[in-house]
Design a protein around this motif. Sequence first.
Motif, short mmCIF file in Angstrom:
data_model
loop_
_atom_site.label_atom_id
_atom_site.label_comp_id
_atom_site.label_asym_id
_atom_site.label_seq_id
_atom_site.Cartn_x
_atom_site.Cartn_y
_atom_site.Cartn_z
N TYR A 48 -67.02 -7.63 38.91
CA TYR A 48 -67.24 -8.98 39.45
C TYR A 48 -68.18 -9.79 38.55
CZ TYR A 48 -68.20 -12.70 42.82
OH TYR A 48 -68.32 -13.93 43.44
N PHE A 49 -69.34 -9.22 38.26
CA PHE A 49 -70.34 -9.98 37.50
C PHE A 49 -70.00 -10.06 36.01
CE2 PHE A 49 -72.85 -9.25 41.34
CZ PHE A 49 -73.40 -10.52 41.51
N ALA A 50 -69.36 -9.04 35.48
CA ALA A 50 -68.92 -9.12 34.07
C ALA A 50 -67.88 -10.22 33.91
CB ALA A 50 -68.35 -7.77 33.62
N SER A 51 -66.98 -10.33 34.87
CA SER A 51 -65.95 -11.37 34.83
C SER A 51 -66.57 -12.76 34.99
CB SER A 51 -64.91 -11.14 35.93
OG SER A 51 -64.31 -9.88 35.80
N LEU A 52 -67.54 -12.86 35.89
CA LEU A 52 -68.22 -14.14 36.11
C LEU A 52 -68.89 -14.62 34.82
CD1 LEU A 52 -69.42 -16.40 37.82
CD2 LEU A 52 -71.17 -14.80 38.60
N VAL A 53 -69.67 -13.75 34.21
CA VAL A 53 -70.39 -14.12 32.98
C VAL A 53 -69.41 -14.29 31.82
CG1 VAL A 53 -72.11 -13.37 31.30
CG2 VAL A 53 -72.52 -13.01 33.74
N GLY A 54 -68.41 -13.42 31.73
CA GLY A 54 -67.43 -13.52 30.65
C GLY A 54 -66.67 -14.83 30.69
N GLY A 55 -66.29 -15.25 31.89
CA GLY A 55 -65.59 -16.53 32.02
C GLY A 55 -66.46 -17.70 31.59
N ASP A 56 -67.73 -17.66 31.99
CA ASP A 56 -68.65 -18.73 31.61
C ASP A 56 -68.93 -18.72 30.12
OD1 ASP A 56 -68.87 -19.98 34.02
OD2 ASP A 56 -70.76 -19.05 34.61
N LEU A 57 -68.97 -17.55 29.51
CA LEU A 57 -69.22 -17.49 28.07
C LEU A 57 -68.06 -18.09 27.27
CD1 LEU A 57 -70.89 -13.97 27.63
CD2 LEU A 57 -71.97 -16.22 27.39
N LEU A 58 -66.84 -17.86 27.74
CA LEU A 58 -65.70 -18.48 27.06
C LEU A 58 -65.75 -20.00 27.22
CD1 LEU A 58 -63.13 -18.19 25.42
CD2 LEU A 58 -61.85 -17.91 27.56
N SER A 59 -66.11 -20.46 28.42
CA SER A 59 -66.28 -21.90 28.63
C SER A 59 -67.37 -22.46 27.73
CB SER A 59 -66.65 -22.19 30.10
OG SER A 59 -65.57 -21.93 30.95
N LEU A 60 -68.45 -21.71 27.62
CA LEU A 60 -69.58 -22.16 26.79
C LEU A 60 -69.16 -22.27 25.33
CD1 LEU A 60 -72.63 -22.81 27.03
CD2 LEU A 60 -73.08 -20.43 26.44
N PHE A 61 -68.37 -21.32 24.87
CA PHE A 61 -67.92 -21.36 23.48
C PHE A 61 -66.98 -22.55 23.24
CE2 PHE A 61 -64.83 -20.30 20.17
CZ PHE A 61 -65.69 -20.08 19.09
N ILE A 62 -66.03 -22.73 24.12
CA ILE A 62 -65.05 -23.80 23.94
C ILE A 62 -65.71 -25.18 24.06
CG2 ILE A 62 -63.03 -24.91 24.99
CD1 ILE A 62 -61.93 -22.12 25.55
N HIS A 63 -66.70 -25.30 24.94
CA HIS A 63 -67.34 -26.59 25.18
C HIS A 63 -68.72 -26.69 24.54
CE1 HIS A 63 -64.28 -28.01 27.98
NE2 HIS A 63 -64.29 -26.82 28.55
N ARG A 64 -68.98 -25.87 23.54
CA ARG A 64 -70.32 -25.83 22.93
C ARG A 64 -70.74 -27.16 22.33
NH1 ARG A 64 -66.53 -23.51 19.91
NH2 ARG A 64 -66.42 -23.84 17.65
N HIS B 231 -61.37 -19.21 34.05
CA HIS B 231 -60.32 -18.40 34.67
C HIS B 231 -59.78 -17.38 33.67
CE1 HIS B 231 -59.26 -21.90 37.65
NE2 HIS B 231 -60.52 -21.51 37.72
N LEU B 232 -59.46 -17.86 32.47
CA LEU B 232 -58.90 -16.97 31.45
C LEU B 232 -59.92 -15.93 31.01
CD1 LEU B 232 -56.63 -16.20 29.49
CD2 LEU B 232 -57.55 -17.90 27.89
N GLY B 233 -61.14 -16.39 30.72
CA GLY B 233 -62.18 -15.45 30.28
C GLY B 233 -62.49 -14.41 31.33
N GLY B 234 -62.59 -14.84 32.59
CA GLY B 234 -62.86 -13.90 33.67
C GLY B 234 -61.74 -12.89 33.85
N ALA B 235 -60.50 -13.38 33.77
CA ALA B 235 -59.35 -12.49 33.93
C ALA B 235 -59.31 -11.43 32.83
CB ALA B 235 -58.06 -13.31 33.92
N SER C 241 -60.91 -14.18 39.28
CA SER C 241 -59.81 -13.90 38.35
C SER C 241 -59.96 -12.49 37.78
CB SER C 241 -59.81 -14.92 37.21
OG SER C 241 -59.51 -16.21 37.69
N GLY C 242 -61.20 -12.10 37.49
CA GLY C 242 -61.44 -10.75 36.99
C GLY C 242 -61.07 -9.69 38.01
N VAL C 243 -61.41 -9.93 39.26
CA VAL C 243 -61.07 -8.98 40.33
C VAL C 243 -59.55 -8.88 40.48
CG1 VAL C 243 -61.18 -8.60 42.83
CG2 VAL C 243 -63.24 -9.29 41.58
N ILE C 244 -58.87 -10.02 40.43
CA ILE C 244 -57.41 -10.02 40.56
C ILE C 244 -56.76 -9.25 39.42
CG2 ILE C 244 -55.35 -11.49 40.48
CD1 ILE C 244 -56.99 -13.65 41.93
N PHE C 245 -57.24 -9.47 38.20
CA PHE C 245 -56.62 -8.80 37.05
C PHE C 245 -57.00 -7.32 36.98
CE2 PHE C 245 -55.08 -12.80 36.05
CZ PHE C 245 -54.21 -12.72 34.97
N GLY D 225 -63.95 -17.52 37.94
CA GLY D 225 -63.94 -16.56 36.84
C GLY D 225 -64.09 -15.13 37.35
N ALA D 226 -65.03 -14.93 38.26
CA ALA D 226 -65.24 -13.60 38.84
C ALA D 226 -64.02 -13.15 39.62
CB ALA D 226 -66.47 -13.62 39.74
#
Length: 280
Positions: free
Chosen positions: A88-104, A172-176, A119-123, A116-117
């Motif tokens: 749950y938390f890895a997906s949450l942070v991972g999704g935000d990190l991808l957003s951070l990179f794309i929108h840096r 969503h993508l990063g979390g998944a 999406s990670g649980v679903i995948f 994001g979290a």
Amino acid sequence: MGQTGFISIILVLANVIISYKGFKSTAFYDKYNFQVDRILINREYIRLVSSGFLHVSWMHLIFNMMSLCLFSGAIEMYLGSARYLIIYFASLVGGDLLSLFIHRNHGDYSSVGASGAISGVIFASIALFPDMGVGFFFLPVFIPGWLYGVGYVLYSIYSIRSKRHNIGHEAHLGGAMIGLIVAVILHPVLPARNYVTIVAILLPGIFFIYMIVTRPHFLLIDNYFFRQHQPYMDIDHRYNMERSNQQKQVDMILEKIHKKGMASLTPKEKELLERYSQQV
């Protein structure tokens, strides 16, 4: 997918309580939402987690919590509470990190939500149970989990590039992706058992991330949806907006100097401050 577990109930309650506080207090919402400049310049890394417990509306919150309850039970029961929380938390942070990179480079970009979290649980669920049926709210239609996973990744990539909606498809993508990868790490027998599903989902996502890292212009696309989404700006308007964004960055740097001193600045912040001083 099974009954909602105890940890999921705690997560739902935390989301409801924190989101409600955000609904009632703009200051609280602004303090803990995902904001690029606040994270990159002020190093407020707590926002990578706290933003996942805020939502923009009751509908946003309810939809996310319903999705979590539908998919979390099997994961929590099969992998246990500790590994479920890691996903749950890895997906949450991972999704935000991808957003951070794309929108840096988009300092004023902000977002909230547990998507994001979730999406990670679903995948992670799809990795464990690729043949499970994934349905759609209020529709008696179910498709195989592996097909949903592949379609979801491709749609997220398309939406990120087309900028068709004001939805955080990056998270969503990063979390998944992170949710699936962490599930494989925590349950190593998965690759041997469900390797076709895992590879089919991961390949397009990994290729997309490779492209945006090595060829950033891959995100620049001129299409109908992008043009419709972007307001027209003449040269003066664009210049004033750039100056305004730059001033916001400088103000945050000056605030940081006031609180922590000049020595606390990063090389990037010092460079920005020096460049701005030369323009004034």
